[in-house]
Design an enzyme around this catalytic site. Structure first.
Site, PDB file in Angstrom:
ATOM      1  N   GLU A 335       0.842  -1.269   0.066  1.00 39.11           N
ATOM      2  CA  GLU A 335      -0.076   0.005  -0.006  1.00 39.11           C
ATOM      3  C   GLU A 335       0.557   1.240  -0.049  1.00 39.11           C
ATOM      4  OE1 GLU A 335      -2.903  -0.430  -0.896  1.00 39.11           O
ATOM      5  OE2 GLU A 335      -2.920  -2.723  -0.401  1.00 39.11           O
ATOM      6  N   ASN A 407      27.105   1.513   8.258  1.00 37.14           N
ATOM      7  CA  ASN A 407      25.618   1.551   8.165  1.00 37.14           C
ATOM      8  C   ASN A 407      25.239   2.294   6.791  1.00 37.14           C
ATOM      9  OD1 ASN A 407      25.825   4.374   9.119  1.00 37.14           O
ATOM     10  ND2 ASN A 407      24.566   3.758  11.008  1.00 37.14           N
ATOM     11  N   ASP A 483      19.562  24.605  -3.008  1.00 35.52           N
ATOM     12  CA  ASP A 483      18.644  25.008  -4.385  1.00 35.52           C
ATOM     13  C   ASP A 483      17.930  26.325  -3.924  1.00 35.52           C
ATOM     14  OD1 ASP A 483      17.596  24.712  -6.605  1.00 35.52           O
ATOM     15  OD2 ASP A 483      16.353  22.956  -6.287  1.00 35.52           O
TER      16      ASP A 483
END
Length: 610
Positions: A335, A407, A483
């Protein structure tokens, strides 16, 4: 960086096998019993945490030795993780429990490249792992001998209901031919490696039915949700997406919406509640409702498509139809996949030898793999729609758990982190220390070339429109400058539009995006239909009700286009879909008159809009 611990668990060869037993996952007709024996090798003087960051388990499956390597899932909980339930009189109770030393792990099986595993070590070992293509589950046996565990294949769980289960989302594949072409594309390892991660901050909600089903045991429900989130995180990392649990909410005093077997009504109500209540008090990107109600027909899940980051529609609903966490995790991943722009798989989509997560029908054995089609669709959605809420990577200072080298998250004290030494593909980074190699200025970033800062003036982010100027490297950093957009409301495209969040939205471009060439903005008379307030002609929705446009706002509702393409003569063409009612509406910031722009379904003065 912390000292990695090696923990060896010796599991004695099982002294007996069972023919049938009732476990949390259901009635299992064939299982093995093992006895974990934990031996910890710690450096002298080291303080052992309650749950180690790295562990190794050794045991036998079908008489064959298995070595299971586990690492704590550092991305499972967010810094601002919270839990909410309600007192009997309806008072909201929210806490921020400590989650740093949790007990949820991912890992790998030695010498099995296709293995997957997601395990909790809270009270014994519980979870699943895939070995040589077969899915196994492990859980503690509730016996006086607390060390006994059961290991069994998923296929050996007796299913009470063998009827096929389905997602409620429907779609017309005839109109989605580009997916077939996209599914045939092959991404190079370099393209996959350098796809930027996205971060979905997730809230899981349990309805009152879940409370009743679990005899009011809120801790049991929360534990279930932790395990679901741990599985989701493991599933989505192959899509370069981290799923972090930011909150759990349990409707302990009663449902906050009307939960019914009708998935359309329940999804719509949950979406409205998420927008008007949950989002106002808890920052998050996506919410999933876990309900004990039995949806109509074979449907067990439902969600909006391409809705991630939308304030209302970034939601899904899942029926708690199975006691097996892995099964529910796959449905929830399915979903959420719809929220990320992924459609159901077709015959030309492939997951190798396995079933795929996005099949319309849930497979007999749950799959934890997305298809090639799903990968393309997900990243097409991310790159084309730019759902901004999932772009921001948590800063190293925002990660509450101790930094762990290997990690793939850049944390405090690390100069780079390219994963384990076996998987590292970054020539600038020393995987063993998470430090840059000698002579390297950088190890990542849009302004890093061959381990050196890019020259000053090198373009690192191209202009997307005249409202979004290009950015250039400074020569002093590996990161591209922030940005920056032109000010909202600045005229653009020769005064046909006004800048809005880096774009110049005009109706002609929106018509082209919907219908292609030879389609233009319709005459003003077509927009009068937005006064009706019917299923397609409206300006906005309030509490689920569609509000008709005021005369001055008609150009800020449904978009109407004039189709001049060969064989067409439609002066008032519009797009409407039950699956995505928002698609085909005039975009925010669009010019609706001289000096006016659309804002929240109103045509307002550009000088005051922003």
């Amino acid at each position: 960086m912390i000292q990695v611990l090696l923990v060896t668990i010796c599991l004695a060869a099982f002294p007996y096998q069972g023919s049938s037993i009732i476990l949390e996952s259901g009635n299992v007709n064939d299982y093995e019993v093992v006895y974990p024996r934990k031996v910890t090798a710690l450096p002298k003087g080291a303080v052992q945490p309650k749950y180690e960051d790295a562990m190794q388990y050794e045991f036998k499956v079908n008489g064959e030795p298995v070595v299971l390597h586990l690492g704590k899932n550092k991305q499972l909980f967010s810094k601002d993780y919270s839990e909410t339930h309600y007192s009997p009189d309806g008072r909201e109770i929210t806490t921020n429990p400590p989650v740093e030393d949790h007990c949820y792990y991912h890992g790998r099986i030695e010498n099995d490249a296709d293995s997957t595993r997601s395990i909790s070590a809270c009270n014994g070992l519980k979870g699943h792992f895939k070995l040589q293509g077969e899915t196994y589950l492990i859980e503690p046996l509730k016996l006086s001998d607390s060390e006994a565990h059961a290991v069994y294949k998923y296929e050996n769980i007796l299913k009470e209901d063998e009827a096929p289960k389905m997602c409620g989302v429907t779609q017309n594949w005839e109109s989605y031919e580009p997916i077939k072409k996209a599914s045939q594309l092959n991404l190079t390892p370099e393209q996959q490696r350098y796809n930027p991660f996205r971060f979905v901050e997730l809230v899981l909600v349990a309805d009152k039915g879940m409370v009743t089903k679990n005899n009011g045991d809120l801790n049991k429900i929360k534990t279930r949700m932790y395990e679901l989130a741990n599985n989701l995180n493991d599933i989505y990392r192959y899509m370069y997406i981290h799923v972090a649990l930011v909150g759990v909410e349990i409707w302990s005093d009663g449902d906050k919406i009307t939960v019914t077997p009708n998935v359309d009504d329940t999804l719509s109500s949950f979406a409205e509640w998420r927008k008007t209540h949950l989002l106002t008090r808890k920052k998050h990107d996506n919410a999933q409702l876990l309900t004990a109600i039995d949806f109509n027909g074979p449907t067990i899940g439902y969600a909006y498509i391409a809705s991630m980051c939308h304030p209302k529609r970034s939601v899904g609903i899942v029926q708690d139809y199975s006691p097996i966490n892995l099964v529910l995790s796959v449905v929830m991943a399915h979903e959420m996949g719809h929220n990320l722009g992924i459609h159901h798989d077709h015959s030309y989509c492939s997951c190798g030898d396995y079933a795929c997560i996005m099949g319309a029908t849930i497979s007999h054995e749950p799959s934890t793999f997305f298809s090639n089609c799903s990968y393309i669709q997900c990243w097409d959605f991310i790159m084309d729609h730019n759902p901004e809420c999932i772009v921001n990577e948590p800063l190293g200072t925002d990660i509450v758990s101790p930094p762990v080298c290997g990690n793939e998250l850049l944390e405090v004290g690390e100069e780079c982190d390219c994963g384990t030494p076996e998987n590292c593909q970054n020539e600038c980074c020393d995987a063993a220390t998470c430090k840059l190699k000698s002579g390297s200025q950088c190890g990542h970033g849009d302004c890093c070339e061959q381990c050196k800062f890019s020259k000053s003036g090198t373009e690192c982010r191209e202009s997307m429109s005249e409202c979004d100027p290009a950015e250039h490297c400074t020569g002093q950093s590996s990161e591209c400058p922030a940005d920056v957009f032109h000010k909202n409301g600045q005229p653009c495209l020769h005064n046909y539009g006004y800048c809005y969040n880096g774009n110049c939205p005009i109706m002609y471009h929106q018509c082209y995006a919907l219908w292609g060439a030879d389609v233009y903005e319709a005459e003003d008379s077509c927009f009068e239909s937005n006064k009706k307030g019917n299923y397609y002609g409206y300006c906005r929705k309030e509490n689920g009700k569609k509000i008709p446009c005021a005369p001055e706002d008609v150009k800020c509702g449904r978009l109407y286009c004039k189709d001049n393409s060969p064989g067409q003569n439609n002066p008032c063409k519009m797009f409407y879909s039950n699956e995505d009612e928002h698609k085909g509406m005039v975009l925010p910031g669009t010019k609706c008159g001289d000096g006016k722009v659309c804002s929240n379904g109103h045509c307002v003065d550009v000088a005051t809009a922003y």
